[in-house]
Write an enzyme that holds these catalytic residues in place. Structure first.
Site, mmCIF file in Angstrom:
data_model
loop_
_atom_site.group_PDB
_atom_site.id
_atom_site.type_symbol
_atom_site.label_atom_id
_atom_site.label_comp_id
_atom_site.label_asym_id
_atom_site.label_seq_id
_atom_site.Cartn_x
_atom_site.Cartn_y
_atom_site.Cartn_z
ATOM 1 N N LYS A 41 -0.829 34.189 41.702
ATOM 2 C CA LYS A 41 -0.111 34.299 40.498
ATOM 3 C C LYS A 41 -1.162 34.696 38.864
ATOM 4 O O LYS A 41 -0.001 35.444 38.193
ATOM 5 C CB LYS A 41 0.556 32.665 39.687
ATOM 6 C CG LYS A 41 1.588 33.200 41.115
ATOM 7 C CD LYS A 41 2.802 31.329 40.716
ATOM 8 C CE LYS A 41 3.317 31.062 42.022
ATOM 9 N NZ LYS A 41 3.049 30.203 42.231
ATOM 10 N N ARG A 90 -25.217 30.341 41.985
ATOM 11 C CA ARG A 90 -25.081 30.044 40.423
ATOM 12 C C ARG A 90 -26.321 28.884 40.060
ATOM 13 O O ARG A 90 -26.446 28.974 39.332
ATOM 14 C CB ARG A 90 -23.906 30.492 39.465
ATOM 15 C CG ARG A 90 -23.710 31.755 39.009
ATOM 16 C CD ARG A 90 -21.960 32.203 39.322
ATOM 17 N NE ARG A 90 -20.823 30.980 39.532
ATOM 18 C CZ ARG A 90 -19.928 30.441 39.629
ATOM 19 N NH1 ARG A 90 -19.081 31.553 38.654
ATOM 20 N NH2 ARG A 90 -19.083 30.062 39.874
ATOM 21 N N SER A 128 -15.381 35.292 36.463
ATOM 22 C CA SER A 128 -14.632 35.876 36.176
ATOM 23 C C SER A 128 -14.035 34.838 35.520
ATOM 24 O O SER A 128 -13.519 35.943 34.014
ATOM 25 C CB SER A 128 -13.910 36.332 36.835
ATOM 26 O OG SER A 128 -14.802 37.107 38.308
#
Ligand code: PNS
Length: 163
Positions: A41, A90, A128
């Site tokens: 969504k 990471r 992101s």
């Protein structure tokens, strides 16, 4: 041929993703960047837009392919003839999730191996979602995403803000 799949949402592609993909393309014969197209969504970009942006950055590499997939990753891998899942790590905080995913995917398909590659420390804090947050408030993301897609991200964020 050793084919690795690098799966993710890529909403949008970051310099951290790019680093892993390019390094993966040196280790494996081929890397397929697999963009998850399950309905999400709160994504900023459509799957087509993500594929377009990734192709813009990586289209020039012969052994890198960009595809979308839905459903289970292991099913996509079987269809693509790939046996390796490539993921970036990471920080320790990524490890729990990746370990769980690796075990689940192994359980779902005995032929699949997960390979974790350590992210370049200079990209270790990029995600992101934090890029989306910065761009939403019109901050500078120059050091976080490939140059070729910078304008597209700004334009999209600007459009979304106006809605
Ligand atoms: O970039 P992301 O959103 O962290 O990527 C997550 C991704 C796409 C690797 C993961 O959600 C995934 O593999 N989804 C496909 C569904 C699946 O196979 N799940 C594993 C069993 S729960």
């Amino acid at each position: 041929m050793r084919i690795a799949v690098y799966p993710g949402s890529f909403d949008p592609l970051t310099l951290g993703h790019l680093d892993i993909i390019l390094r993966g393309a040196k280790v494996f014969d081929k890397v397929i960047v697999a963009v998850l197209s399950n309905i999400q969504k709160n994504s900023l970009f459509t799957v087509e837009e993500r594929l377009g942006m990734i192709n813009k950055v990586l289209g020039k590499y012969d052994n890198i392919e960009v595809r979308s997939f839905e459903g289970l990753l292991v099913d996509f891998m079987e269809e693509a003839g790939a046996g390796i899942i490539l993921k970036g790590l990471r920080a320790v905080s990524d490890f729990d999730y990746e370990l769980q995913m690796a075990h689940i995917n192994k359980e779902l398909s005995k032929d699949v191996e997960t390979v974790l590659m350590m992210t370049n420390p200079k990209y270790s804090y990029i995600s992101s979602s934090n890029i989306k947050q910065i761009v939403h408030f019109n901050g500078d993301i120059t050091n976080f995403v490939p140059e070729e897609i910078l304008d597209e991200i700004y334009i999209k964020a600007e459009r979304k803000r106006r809605k």
